[in-house]
Structures are given as C-alpha cells and as structure tokens.
Design an enzyme around this catalytic site. Structure first.
Site, mmCIF file in Angstrom:
data_model
loop_
_atom_site.group_PDB
_atom_site.id
_atom_site.type_symbol
_atom_site.label_atom_id
_atom_site.label_comp_id
_atom_site.label_asym_id
_atom_site.label_seq_id
_atom_site.Cartn_x
_atom_site.Cartn_y
_atom_site.Cartn_z
ATOM 1 C CE LYS A 47 -2.689 -2.484 3.275
ATOM 2 N NZ LYS A 47 -3.147 -2.461 4.683
ATOM 3 N N GLY A 48 2.139 1.099 0.320
ATOM 4 C CA GLY A 48 2.987 2.267 0.558
ATOM 5 C C GLY A 48 3.135 3.221 -0.604
ATOM 6 C CG ASP A 109 14.988 -0.859 4.651
ATOM 7 O OD1 ASP A 109 16.171 -0.564 4.832
ATOM 8 O OD2 ASP A 109 14.224 -1.112 5.590
ATOM 9 C CG PHE A 162 10.356 3.314 10.789
ATOM 10 C CD1 PHE A 162 10.378 2.176 9.996
ATOM 11 C CD2 PHE A 162 9.127 3.831 11.179
ATOM 12 C CE1 PHE A 162 9.196 1.552 9.600
ATOM 13 C CE2 PHE A 162 7.938 3.211 10.796
ATOM 14 C CZ PHE A 162 7.979 2.073 10.005
ATOM 15 C CB VAL A 163 10.665 8.003 6.929
ATOM 16 C CG1 VAL A 163 12.049 8.550 7.209
ATOM 17 C CG2 VAL A 163 10.703 7.029 5.744
ATOM 18 C CG ASP A 169 2.429 1.325 7.522
ATOM 19 O OD1 ASP A 169 3.432 1.087 6.804
ATOM 20 O OD2 ASP A 169 1.944 0.469 8.288
ATOM 21 N NE ARG A 175 -0.807 2.122 4.771
ATOM 22 C CZ ARG A 175 0.270 1.380 4.530
ATOM 23 N NH1 ARG A 175 1.254 1.856 3.816
ATOM 24 N NH2 ARG A 175 0.364 0.152 5.010
HETATM 25 P P1 5GP Z 1 12.985 -3.997 1.812
HETATM 26 O O1 5GP Z 1 12.403 -5.280 1.285
HETATM 27 O O2 5GP Z 1 13.730 -3.203 0.773
HETATM 28 O O3 5GP Z 1 13.783 -4.214 3.060
HETATM 29 O O4 5GP Z 1 11.774 -3.126 2.330
HETATM 30 C C1 5GP Z 1 10.893 -2.483 1.528
HETATM 31 C C2 5GP Z 1 9.607 -2.230 2.273
HETATM 32 O O5 5GP Z 1 9.806 -2.042 3.690
HETATM 33 C C3 5GP Z 1 8.991 -0.927 1.800
HETATM 34 O O6 5GP Z 1 8.181 -1.126 0.656
HETATM 35 C C4 5GP Z 1 8.225 -0.460 3.024
HETATM 36 O O7 5GP Z 1 6.935 -1.050 3.025
HETATM 37 C C5 5GP Z 1 9.008 -0.995 4.195
HETATM 38 N N1 5GP Z 1 9.900 0.051 4.761
HETATM 39 C C6 5GP Z 1 11.239 0.115 4.651
HETATM 40 N N2 5GP Z 1 11.717 1.194 5.287
HETATM 41 C C7 5GP Z 1 10.642 1.835 5.808
HETATM 42 C C8 5GP Z 1 10.495 3.052 6.570
HETATM 43 O O8 5GP Z 1 11.435 3.787 6.901
HETATM 44 N N3 5GP Z 1 9.217 3.376 6.912
HETATM 45 C C9 5GP Z 1 8.123 2.625 6.585
HETATM 46 N N4 5GP Z 1 6.932 3.058 6.979
HETATM 47 N N5 5GP Z 1 8.240 1.491 5.855
HETATM 48 C C10 5GP Z 1 9.486 1.104 5.472
#
Ligand code: 5GP
Length: 190
Positions: A47-48, A109, A162-163, A169, A175
C-alpha cells in the site's frame, strides 16, 4: 494496544509537502521524456506507494498512453530486521508480456522486496522492459547481495531512519500525512 502517532510525536519533517510535490513533478517530467515513444504500464506496489504513484501519474505527459495495475507484497521483518521472506498478497490483474513496465515503489530498504518483485515475479513474465521508480532509498541498509539493484528514477536517498507519511505507515497509520517525517524516539519507547 496500537499507539497512534499524532503531530506531537513528530521529531522532524524530512520532506515537506512542497518539496515532495516538486520532486514528483521532476520525476514525471523525466519519465515523460524517456517514454516519449512508448506506452507505460505502471505497476504500483501497495500500500505504501499508493500516494506517490497517484501523484506521479498526473505528472506524466498525456501524450504517453498509460495503463495501471497493482500488487501487494509484504516483507516480513522481525523488529525491523530483514528476514528475506517476501510474500505476494495480491497479484497483477493483467499480463505484462511485451509491455514496458514502470514499477512504482515507496522505499527501497534492504532490497529484498525489489529483488523478489523484479527477478522472480516480473521478468519471468517476459515484459519488453522493466524500470523502477522509488520515492525513497536507504542505500546504507541495502544487503550486500542486492547492492547492484537498479533504481532508474529516485526521489531521495535518505539516512537510516524509520520514516512515515506520504504513503508510508506506522502500523497502518500516517499514510495520509502529506509530508515525510521521523517520529520521536520516545514514541517507540512508550
Ligand atoms: P525492503 O524489502 O527493501 O527491506 O523493504 C521495503 C519495504 O519495507 C517498503 O516497501 C516499506 O513497506 C518498508 N519500509 C522500509 N523502510 C521503511 C520506513 O522507513 N518506513 C516505513 N513506513 N516502511 C518502510
């Protein structure tokens, strides 16, 4: 009980609404140039990326035929540590064979989600091309094996924090905030 963040829990605004909208306009303009002789099939990762993708498509030239589809992916994390397990919760409605796909993500991330999405879910379906547009990127959090992952269009590189806001969210809240913020450390300790 889930704690609900409010304005008083904000430590600082990382990007204001105006800065976000300026960046989205720049990305839309660049994409419009790069796809001027193509069609774009936009895949929004819910949903992000919902807020970002909805703004972005409004900034892409109307001369470019654009269609949309959606996926929901979830990357399970144990208290913010990447597990590497990515689950597909909602698949595409339409086929992508031969299409020029533009993936719209909220944030990259560790890279697990993007890697699984592109290499396991999209490329095997034989699209003509796949490019990635992510609003945020945390380069210092990328795990070694995914250092090579390419983000073709990027809003901002950010620090390791963490944002929330602009689609991102805290336990489904925030959101709707039109800016991107970092919450106070005390909020997480309560
Ligand atoms: P990855 O698989 O690259 O570790 O993570 C990607 C997903 O983690 C993003 O699509 C998001 O949903 C979540 N995520 C990563 N960092 C953050 C953050 O700082 N804040 C939030 N709200 N979600 C994050």
């Amino acid at each position: 009980m889930v704690r609900i963040p409010t304005a008083k829990d904000i430590e600082r605004e990382l990007y204001t609404e105006a800065e976000i909208q300026q960046k989205v306009a720049e990305l839309g303009a660049q994409i419009s140039v790069d796809y001027s002789d193509k069609r774009i099939h936009v895949i929004t990762i819910l949903k992000g990326a919902d807020a970002f993708a909805n703004d972005l498509v409004h900034k892409i030239s109307l001369n470019i035929p654009l269609s949309r589809d959606y996926m929901i992916l979830s990357h399970f994390k144990d208290e913010f540590a990447p597990s590497g397990k990515v689950n597909l919760l909602l698949d595409l409605k339409y086929g992508i064979k031969g299409r020029d796909v533009l993936v719209v993500e909220d944030i990259v991330d560790s890279g697990h989600t993007l890697n699984y999405l592109v290499n396991s879910l999209l490329l095997p379906r034989e699209p003509n091309s796949v490019r990635v547009c992510s609003f945020l990127n945390k380069p210092t959090k990328r795990v070694k094996e995914f250092k090579h992952l390419k983000i073709d269009y990027l809003g901002f590189d950010i620090e390791d924090a963490f944002v929330v806001g602009y689609g991102l969210d805290y336990r489904q809240y925030c959101r709707n905030w039109p800016f991107i913020a970092v919450l106070k450390e005390e909020f997480y300790k309560k």
